[in-house]
Design an enzyme around this catalytic site. Structure first.
Site, mmCIF file in Angstrom:
data_model
loop_
_atom_site.group_PDB
_atom_site.id
_atom_site.type_symbol
_atom_site.label_atom_id
_atom_site.label_comp_id
_atom_site.label_asym_id
_atom_site.label_seq_id
_atom_site.Cartn_x
_atom_site.Cartn_y
_atom_site.Cartn_z
ATOM 1 N N TYR A 1 44.486 31.095 33.565
ATOM 2 C CA TYR A 1 43.754 31.486 34.779
ATOM 3 C C TYR A 1 42.410 30.773 34.832
ATOM 4 O O TYR A 1 42.057 30.129 35.821
ATOM 5 C CB TYR A 1 43.559 33.013 34.803
ATOM 6 C CG TYR A 1 42.596 33.467 35.886
ATOM 7 C CD1 TYR A 1 43.008 33.575 37.213
ATOM 8 C CD2 TYR A 1 41.268 33.780 35.586
ATOM 9 C CE1 TYR A 1 42.126 33.973 38.217
ATOM 10 C CE2 TYR A 1 40.381 34.179 36.574
ATOM 11 C CZ TYR A 1 40.818 34.276 37.882
ATOM 12 O OH TYR A 1 39.928 34.670 38.866
ATOM 13 N N THR B 1 34.770 32.080 39.120
ATOM 14 C CA THR B 1 34.817 33.292 38.298
ATOM 15 C C THR B 1 34.027 33.182 36.999
ATOM 16 O O THR B 1 33.933 32.094 36.403
ATOM 17 C CB THR B 1 36.300 33.617 37.951
ATOM 18 O OG1 THR B 1 36.332 34.590 36.892
ATOM 19 C CG2 THR B 1 37.072 32.396 37.486
ATOM 20 N N LYS C 1 40.969 27.814 37.356
ATOM 21 C CA LYS C 1 39.756 28.016 38.171
ATOM 22 C C LYS C 1 38.685 26.964 37.827
ATOM 23 O O LYS C 1 37.823 26.679 38.641
ATOM 24 C CB LYS C 1 39.214 29.427 37.949
ATOM 25 C CG LYS C 1 40.061 30.522 38.603
ATOM 26 C CD LYS C 1 39.817 30.583 40.100
ATOM 27 C CE LYS C 1 40.533 31.769 40.739
ATOM 28 N NZ LYS C 1 40.186 31.943 42.166
ATOM 29 N N GLU D 1 35.133 34.113 34.325
ATOM 30 C CA GLU D 1 36.079 33.740 33.270
ATOM 31 C C GLU D 1 35.892 32.282 32.836
ATOM 32 O O GLU D 1 36.310 31.898 31.740
ATOM 33 C CB GLU D 1 37.521 33.959 33.740
ATOM 34 C CG GLU D 1 37.969 35.405 33.730
ATOM 35 C CD GLU D 1 38.096 35.984 32.331
ATOM 36 O OE1 GLU D 1 38.820 35.414 31.521
ATOM 37 O OE2 GLU D 1 37.456 37.013 32.052
HETATM 38 P P1 NAP Z 1 43.583 40.029 44.440
HETATM 39 O O1 NAP Z 1 43.341 41.434 44.883
HETATM 40 O O2 NAP Z 1 44.574 39.752 43.377
HETATM 41 O O3 NAP Z 1 43.991 39.198 45.758
HETATM 42 C C1 NAP Z 1 44.528 37.909 45.665
HETATM 43 C C2 NAP Z 1 44.989 37.473 47.048
HETATM 44 O O4 NAP Z 1 45.600 36.176 46.947
HETATM 45 C C3 NAP Z 1 46.045 38.392 47.677
HETATM 46 O O5 NAP Z 1 45.832 38.445 49.064
HETATM 47 C C4 NAP Z 1 47.341 37.646 47.383
HETATM 48 O O6 NAP Z 1 48.386 37.960 48.262
HETATM 49 C C5 NAP Z 1 46.860 36.227 47.598
HETATM 50 N N1 NAP Z 1 47.743 35.226 47.031
HETATM 51 C C6 NAP Z 1 48.237 35.175 45.766
HETATM 52 N N2 NAP Z 1 49.032 34.094 45.616
HETATM 53 C C7 NAP Z 1 49.047 33.461 46.822
HETATM 54 C C8 NAP Z 1 49.687 32.308 47.318
HETATM 55 N N3 NAP Z 1 50.508 31.591 46.540
HETATM 56 N N4 NAP Z 1 49.472 31.938 48.599
HETATM 57 C C9 NAP Z 1 48.675 32.683 49.411
HETATM 58 N N5 NAP Z 1 48.041 33.791 48.995
HETATM 59 C C10 NAP Z 1 48.230 34.173 47.720
HETATM 60 O O7 NAP Z 1 42.222 39.348 43.995
HETATM 61 P P2 NAP Z 1 40.704 39.775 44.325
HETATM 62 O O8 NAP Z 1 40.222 40.668 43.251
HETATM 63 O O9 NAP Z 1 40.595 40.168 45.739
HETATM 64 O O10 NAP Z 1 39.968 38.377 44.077
HETATM 65 C C11 NAP Z 1 39.801 37.452 45.140
HETATM 66 C C12 NAP Z 1 39.558 36.064 44.549
HETATM 67 O O11 NAP Z 1 38.384 36.096 43.736
HETATM 68 C C13 NAP Z 1 40.649 35.545 43.631
HETATM 69 O O12 NAP Z 1 40.707 34.142 43.806
HETATM 70 C C14 NAP Z 1 40.173 35.872 42.225
HETATM 71 O O13 NAP Z 1 40.731 34.974 41.308
HETATM 72 C C15 NAP Z 1 38.689 35.682 42.411
HETATM 73 N N6 NAP Z 1 37.812 36.483 41.544
HETATM 74 C C16 NAP Z 1 37.949 37.848 41.496
HETATM 75 C C17 NAP Z 1 37.065 38.593 40.736
HETATM 76 C C18 NAP Z 1 37.152 40.093 40.681
HETATM 77 O O14 NAP Z 1 36.563 40.683 39.770
HETATM 78 N N7 NAP Z 1 37.828 40.741 41.628
HETATM 79 C C19 NAP Z 1 36.032 37.959 40.028
HETATM 80 C C20 NAP Z 1 35.921 36.562 40.125
HETATM 81 C C21 NAP Z 1 36.800 35.837 40.901
HETATM 82 P P3 NAP Z 1 49.343 39.260 48.024
HETATM 83 O O15 NAP Z 1 48.603 40.417 48.644
HETATM 84 O O16 NAP Z 1 50.559 38.862 48.754
HETATM 85 O O17 NAP Z 1 49.546 39.417 46.554
HETATM 86 O O1 F7E Z 2 40.413 43.133 32.154
HETATM 87 C C1 F7E Z 2 40.602 44.626 28.833
HETATM 88 C C2 F7E Z 2 41.045 43.201 28.996
HETATM 89 O O2 F7E Z 2 42.301 42.695 33.721
HETATM 90 C C3 F7E Z 2 39.114 43.468 31.775
HETATM 91 C C4 F7E Z 2 39.986 39.442 37.404
HETATM 92 O O3 F7E Z 2 39.536 39.924 38.645
HETATM 93 O O4 F7E Z 2 37.778 39.625 36.460
HETATM 94 C C5 F7E Z 2 39.122 40.042 36.304
HETATM 95 O O5 F7E Z 2 39.633 39.599 35.053
HETATM 96 C C6 F7E Z 2 39.071 43.670 30.283
HETATM 97 C C7 F7E Z 2 39.750 42.556 29.478
HETATM 98 O O6 F7E Z 2 39.955 41.928 34.280
HETATM 99 C C8 F7E Z 2 43.534 46.708 29.334
HETATM 100 O O7 F7E Z 2 41.524 42.682 27.754
HETATM 101 C C9 F7E Z 2 41.910 46.575 27.905
HETATM 102 O O8 F7E Z 2 38.953 42.203 28.383
HETATM 103 O O9 F7E Z 2 40.491 44.301 34.409
HETATM 104 P P1 F7E Z 2 40.874 43.074 33.685
HETATM 105 P P2 F7E Z 2 39.538 40.489 33.722
HETATM 106 O O10 F7E Z 2 40.527 39.946 32.789
HETATM 107 O O11 F7E Z 2 38.129 40.587 33.276
HETATM 108 C C10 F7E Z 2 37.576 38.194 36.409
HETATM 109 C C11 F7E Z 2 36.104 37.932 36.631
HETATM 110 C C12 F7E Z 2 38.467 37.452 37.316
HETATM 111 O O12 F7E Z 2 38.137 36.382 37.798
HETATM 112 C C13 F7E Z 2 39.898 37.911 37.396
HETATM 113 O O13 F7E Z 2 40.528 37.444 38.590
HETATM 114 O O14 F7E Z 2 39.782 44.866 29.977
HETATM 115 N N1 F7E Z 2 41.709 45.608 28.838
HETATM 116 N N2 F7E Z 2 43.025 47.251 28.186
HETATM 117 C C14 F7E Z 2 42.686 45.670 29.739
HETATM 118 N N3 F7E Z 2 42.924 44.953 30.855
HETATM 119 C C15 F7E Z 2 44.009 45.276 31.610
HETATM 120 N N4 F7E Z 2 44.244 44.602 32.744
HETATM 121 N N5 F7E Z 2 44.862 46.277 31.226
HETATM 122 C C16 F7E Z 2 44.666 47.022 30.092
HETATM 123 O O15 F7E Z 2 45.442 47.917 29.791
#
Ligand code: NAP
Ligand code: F7E
Length: 353
Positions: A158, A134, A162, A136
């Site tokens: 988090y 990520t 990672k 992050e």
């Molecule tokens: P998500 O929608 O939160 O999906 C996470 C998945 O992991 C869900 O299927 C969840 O199951 C499963 N999970 C959570 N805890 C688990 C456990 N203990 N054992 C088995 N499965 C578990 O996340 P996403 O946005 O699809 O992201 C996919 C991956 O990419 C994650 O690793 C995230 O950290 C990473 N990532 C995401 C982004 C982004 O912007 N989306 C960016 C960079 C990296 P449930 O359905 O049961 O909750």
């Molecule tokens: O926040 C700000 C918050 O929770 C984005 C995950 O997929 O991407 C995701 O992480 C920004 C942050 O995503 C609210 O403070 C303001 O600056 O949508 P987010 P994230 O934290 O960037 C990375 C790449 C991952 O890897 C993660 O798994 O938005 N923000 N107001 C807020 N965020 C939330 N959630 N809620 C608010 O009300």
């Protein structure tokens, strides 16, 4: 020709669902690892998944959990995958401050459990492994835009979990010759995004306010900036990494940065409710320019103990080595999400009439 076999952990999540669709369309036999929950959590993969006995099911599911090494071992042994996509994680940054130990167990030790199970099953030479890393990791950014060579400065439990996972993948590659790659993905969204990430929180609120079933949207740091792409484009990049003869680490990003404030403005503009901002800091409010109604307020409960203020990626390596680029613009992404949430409420017949 025998079908290639893929195992996706986190298949019930946003990315898992898009990736499963992509792999099914490419003719893979797709298996998913799913954790037990008290109610069914297969909504996002409902288009692919039917009960075990139903021959039309396009994917097969297996109960397991990243916190349970034996279950990972069993599923790997049963499925014998050619490719493993490790997407499972406690993926919410703010929640990771409330559940740091659990986040570390699942996101960090969980990856070690999975890689070690592959090693002990002597599958290290036959499996190609993708790790969901990520942006992050860049945290307190040391340069802009961020690329594969930018130092990591993680700022949340988090991101730290990672970071451990990232280095573990590199270690299994170097120590045991695993074909294991890290995708350093910047934020990617879509209509299937979890409801408490900011993009989806905004588009759901826009739809609910338009349908008269919500009055206000409460947000945290609206000045925070992210590089937002579409999840559909990013899962293509995950697959491309595993098709390459040699493993590696790749940034996937759009190279464009927008603030949360920009996202809010665009989403409300799309439903004909332009926003004007009044006040500052905690007192700042988003006002409907036409009606004068306050639609957005700041609630400090959504602030993070340590914020990542700005992230924007340089995906040149993925472009040059994998031929990957994003296809969906920021505007198209917001439009698709707003339309999907409006449609969802319209078809549910939701209004506060
Ligand atoms: P998500 O929608 O939160 O999906 C996470 C998945 O992991 C869900 O299927 C969840 O199951 C499963 N999970 C959570 N805890 C688990 C456990 N203990 N054992 C088995 N499965 C578990 O996340 P996403 O946005 O699809 O992201 C996919 C991956 O990419 C994650 O690793 C995230 O950290 C990473 N990532 C995401 C982004 C982004 O912007 N989306 C960016 C960079 C990296 P449930 O359905 O049961 O909750
Ligand atoms: O926040 C700000 C918050 O929770 C984005 C995950 O997929 O991407 C995701 O992480 C920004 C942050 O995503 C609210 O403070 C303001 O600056 O949508 P987010 P994230 O934290 O960037 C990375 C790449 C991952 O890897 C993660 O798994 O938005 N923000 N107001 C807020 N965020 C939330 N959630 N809620 C608010 O009300």
């Amino acid at each position: 020709m025998t079908k290639r076999v893929a195992l996706i952990t986190g298949i019930t999540g946003q990315d898992g669902s898009y990736l499963a669709s992509l792999l099914v369309s490419k003719g893979y036999e797709v298996h998913g690892l799913m954790r037990r929950s008290s109610s069914l959590n297969t909504d996002r993969i409902g288009h692919l998944y039917q009960e075990e006995q139903d021959a039309t099911s396009q994917i097969r599911m297996h109960f397991g959990d990243m916190s349970d090494g034996a279950s990972l071992f069993r599923v790997l042994k049963e499925v014998k995958p050619d490719e493993v996509y490790n997407l499972a994680a406690q993926s919410h940054v703010k929640v990771s401050f409330d559940k740091p130990e659990y986040t570390t167990d699942v996101n960090a030790t969980g990856v070690l459990r999975l890689l070690e199970a592959i090693r002990l099953l002597d599958m290290g030479e036959s499996i190609r492994f993708y790790q969901a890393s990520t942006s992050e990791l860049f945290g307190n950014v040391q340069e802009t835009p961020q690329s594969e060579t930018t130092p990591f400065r993680p700022r949340s439990p988090y991101a730290i979990s990672k970071h451990f996972a990232f280095q573990t993948v590199v270690n299994y590659r170097e120590a045991y010759g695993f074909h294991a790659s890290n995708g350093i993905l910047f934020n990617h969204e879509g209509p299937k995004r979890g409801e408490n990430f900011v993009s989806r929180k905004i588009t759901r609120a826009v739809a609910a306010i338009c349908h008269g079933i919500q009055d206000k949207l409460y947000l945290g740091n609206i000045n925070s900036r992210r590089d937002w792409g579409h999840a559909r484009d990013y899962v293509e990049g995950m697959w491309l990494m595993l098709q390459k003869e040699t493993p590696g680490d790749y940034v996937l990003a759009t190279g464009e940065e927008h603030s949360v404030r920009d996202f809010v403005e665009l989403a409300f503009e799309m439903v004909g409710r332009p926003i004007e901002w009044e006040g500052s800091a905690l007192e700042e409010k988003g006002v409907d320019r036409k009606s004068g109604k306050v639609l957005i307020e700041i609630d400090p409960q959504y602030y993070r103990p340590a914020e990542v203020n700005s992230l924007v990626g340089n995906a040149a390596k993925a472009r040059d080595e994998l031929g990957w680029t994003h296809k969906t613009s920021f505007k198209e992404l917001v439009q698709e999400m707003v339309e999907a949430d409006m449609q969802r409420l319209a078809s549910a017949g939701m209004s506060r009439a």
